[in-house]
Design a protein around this motif. Structure first.
Motif, PDB file in Angstrom:
ATOM      1  N   ALA A  43       0.836  -1.205   0.000  1.00 46.48           N
ATOM      2  CA  ALA A  43       0.000   0.000   0.000  1.00 46.48           C
ATOM      3  C   ALA A  43       0.869   1.254   0.000  1.00 46.48           C
ATOM      4  N   LYS A  44       1.930   1.242   0.806  1.00 45.52           N
ATOM      5  CA  LYS A  44       2.860   2.377   0.840  1.00 45.52           C
ATOM      6  C   LYS A  44       3.520   2.577  -0.511  1.00 45.52           C
ATOM      7  N   ASN A  45       3.933   1.484  -1.142  1.00 40.29           N
ATOM      8  CA  ASN A  45       4.592   1.577  -2.439  1.00 40.29           C
ATOM      9  C   ASN A  45       3.654   2.119  -3.513  1.00 40.29           C
ATOM     10  N   ILE A  46       2.427   1.609  -3.550  1.00 44.43           N
ATOM     11  CA  ILE A  46       1.457   2.091  -4.535  1.00 44.43           C
ATOM     12  C   ILE A  46       1.159   3.567  -4.288  1.00 44.43           C
ATOM     13  N   GLY A  47       0.977   3.941  -3.036  1.00 41.72           N
ATOM     14  CA  GLY A  47       0.728   5.336  -2.692  1.00 41.72           C
ATOM     15  C   GLY A  47       1.862   6.244  -3.132  1.00 41.72           C
ATOM     16  N   LYS A  48       3.079   5.760  -2.967  1.00 37.71           N
ATOM     17  CA  LYS A  48       4.249   6.544  -3.374  1.00 37.71           C
ATOM     18  C   LYS A  48       4.294   6.713  -4.893  1.00 37.71           C
ATOM     19  N   VAL A  49       4.027   5.633  -5.627  1.00 38.65           N
ATOM     20  CA  VAL A  49       4.055   5.678  -7.089  1.00 38.65           C
ATOM     21  C   VAL A  49       2.972   6.602  -7.632  1.00 38.65           C
ATOM     22  N   LEU A  50       1.773   6.528  -7.042  1.00 38.58           N
ATOM     23  CA  LEU A  50       0.637   7.299  -7.568  1.00 38.58           C
ATOM     24  C   LEU A  50       0.411   8.623  -6.840  1.00 38.58           C
ATOM     25  N   GLY A  51       1.187   8.873  -5.794  1.00 39.11           N
ATOM     26  CA  GLY A  51       1.119  10.160  -5.101  1.00 39.11           C
ATOM     27  C   GLY A  51      -0.103  10.375  -4.244  1.00 39.11           C
ATOM     28  N   PHE A  52      -0.431   9.378  -3.401  1.00 37.51           N
ATOM     29  CA  PHE A  52      -1.531   9.553  -2.463  1.00 37.51           C
ATOM     30  C   PHE A  52      -1.181   8.908  -1.125  1.00 37.51           C
ATOM     31  N   ASP A  53      -1.958   9.235  -0.102  1.00 37.58           N
ATOM     32  CA  ASP A  53      -1.750   8.696   1.244  1.00 37.58           C
ATOM     33  C   ASP A  53      -2.183   7.227   1.267  1.00 37.58           C
ATOM     34  N   TRP A  54      -1.250   6.338   1.481  1.00 31.82           N
ATOM     35  CA  TRP A  54      -1.487   4.898   1.425  1.00 31.82           C
ATOM     36  C   TRP A  54      -2.541   4.401   2.402  1.00 31.82           C
ATOM     37  N   THR A  55      -2.806   5.152   3.470  1.00 33.23           N
ATOM     38  CA  THR A  55      -3.756   4.679   4.486  1.00 33.23           C
ATOM     39  C   THR A  55      -5.189   4.608   3.961  1.00 33.23           C
ATOM     40  N   ILE A  56      -5.443   5.233   2.815  1.00 32.01           N
ATOM     41  CA  ILE A  56      -6.792   5.185   2.244  1.00 32.01           C
ATOM     42  C   ILE A  56      -7.244   3.751   1.979  1.00 32.01           C
ATOM     43  N   PHE A  57      -6.307   2.856   1.744  1.00 36.76           N
ATOM     44  CA  PHE A  57      -6.663   1.454   1.533  1.00 36.76           C
ATOM     45  C   PHE A  57      -7.354   0.852   2.752  1.00 36.76           C
ATOM     46  N   PHE A  58      -7.056   1.366   3.919  1.00 31.01           N
ATOM     47  CA  PHE A  58      -7.522   0.749   5.156  1.00 31.01           C
ATOM     48  C   PHE A  58      -8.588   1.554   5.896  1.00 31.01           C
ATOM     49  N   GLU A  59      -8.945   2.726   5.394  1.00 33.35           N
ATOM     50  CA  GLU A  59      -9.882   3.592   6.108  1.00 33.35           C
ATOM     51  C   GLU A  59     -11.237   2.946   6.347  1.00 33.35           C
ATOM     52  N   ASP A  60     -11.783   2.247   5.372  1.00 39.24           N
ATOM     53  CA  ASP A  60     -13.103   1.649   5.549  1.00 39.24           C
ATOM     54  C   ASP A  60     -13.062   0.349   6.338  1.00 39.24           C
ATOM     55  N   LYS A  61     -11.876  -0.117   6.676  1.00 35.76           N
ATOM     56  CA  LYS A  61     -11.742  -1.363   7.423  1.00 35.76           C
ATOM     57  C   LYS A  61     -11.436  -1.130   8.901  1.00 35.76           C
ATOM     58  N   CYS A  62     -11.245   0.120   9.281  1.00 37.21           N
ATOM     59  CA  CYS A  62     -10.908   0.437  10.662  1.00 37.21           C
ATOM     60  C   CYS A  62     -12.165   0.542  11.513  1.00 37.21           C
ATOM     61  N   PHE A  63     -12.046   0.111  12.734  1.00 36.64           N
ATOM     62  CA  PHE A  63     -13.140   0.252  13.674  1.00 36.64           C
ATOM     63  C   PHE A  63     -12.568   0.319  15.081  1.00 36.64           C
ATOM     64  N   GLU A  64     -13.349   0.884  15.962  1.00 32.64           N
ATOM     65  CA  GLU A  64     -12.906   1.041  17.344  1.00 32.64           C
ATOM     66  C   GLU A  64     -13.276  -0.196  18.133  1.00 32.64           C
ATOM     67  N   THR A  65     -12.386  -0.650  18.974  1.00 31.29           N
ATOM     68  CA  THR A  65     -12.668  -1.805  19.818  1.00 31.29           C
ATOM     69  C   THR A  65     -12.502  -1.413  21.273  1.00 31.29           C
ATOM     70  N   ALA A  66     -13.233  -2.075  22.132  1.00 32.18           N
ATOM     71  CA  ALA A  66     -13.104  -1.855  23.573  1.00 32.18           C
ATOM     72  C   ALA A  66     -12.009  -2.780  24.085  1.00 32.18           C
ATOM     73  N   HIS A  67     -11.258  -2.320  25.031  1.00 31.95           N
ATOM     74  CA  HIS A  67     -10.195  -3.136  25.611  1.00 31.95           C
ATOM     75  C   HIS A  67     -10.733  -3.885  26.819  1.00 31.95           C
ATOM     76  N   TYR A  68     -10.419  -5.144  26.891  1.00 26.79           N
ATOM     77  CA  TYR A  68     -10.822  -5.977  28.009  1.00 26.79           C
ATOM     78  C   TYR A  68      -9.985  -5.630  29.221  1.00 26.79           C
ATOM     79  N   GLN A  69     -10.652  -5.385  30.322  1.00 20.65           N
ATOM     80  CA  GLN A  69      -9.960  -5.138  31.579  1.00 20.65           C
ATOM     81  C   GLN A  69     -10.534  -6.073  32.626  1.00 20.65           C
TER      82      GLN A  69
END
Length: 75
Positions: A43-69
């Protein structure tokens, strides 16, 4: 399909982007078509070649989780 990625690629060939990113054209095609997700490195390599922020690949896959205590011990 990742239309945004096709748009970013513009007139560049899949072969060129793949070679510059260190992957095969088939692997790049699968990423572009949404059949595969890239590794962080790719993702970093493709972002570098095409000139965009590589994290866009993962934005829709991120979610918040609660931590077990565990409950406090009564010892």
């Amino acid at each position: 399909m990742r239309q945004w990625l096709i748009d970013k690629r513009g007139n560049l060939s899949q072969e060129f982007v793949a070679a510059e990113s260190g992957i095969s054209r088939g692997a790049y095609s699968n990423i572009e078509n949404g059949k595969r997700d890239p590794s962080v490195t790719v993702a970093k390599n493709i972002g570098k070649v095409l000139g965009f922020d590589w994290t866009i690949f993962f934005e829709d896959k991120c979610f918040e989780t609660a931590h077990y205590q565990p409950a406090a011990s009564n010892s």
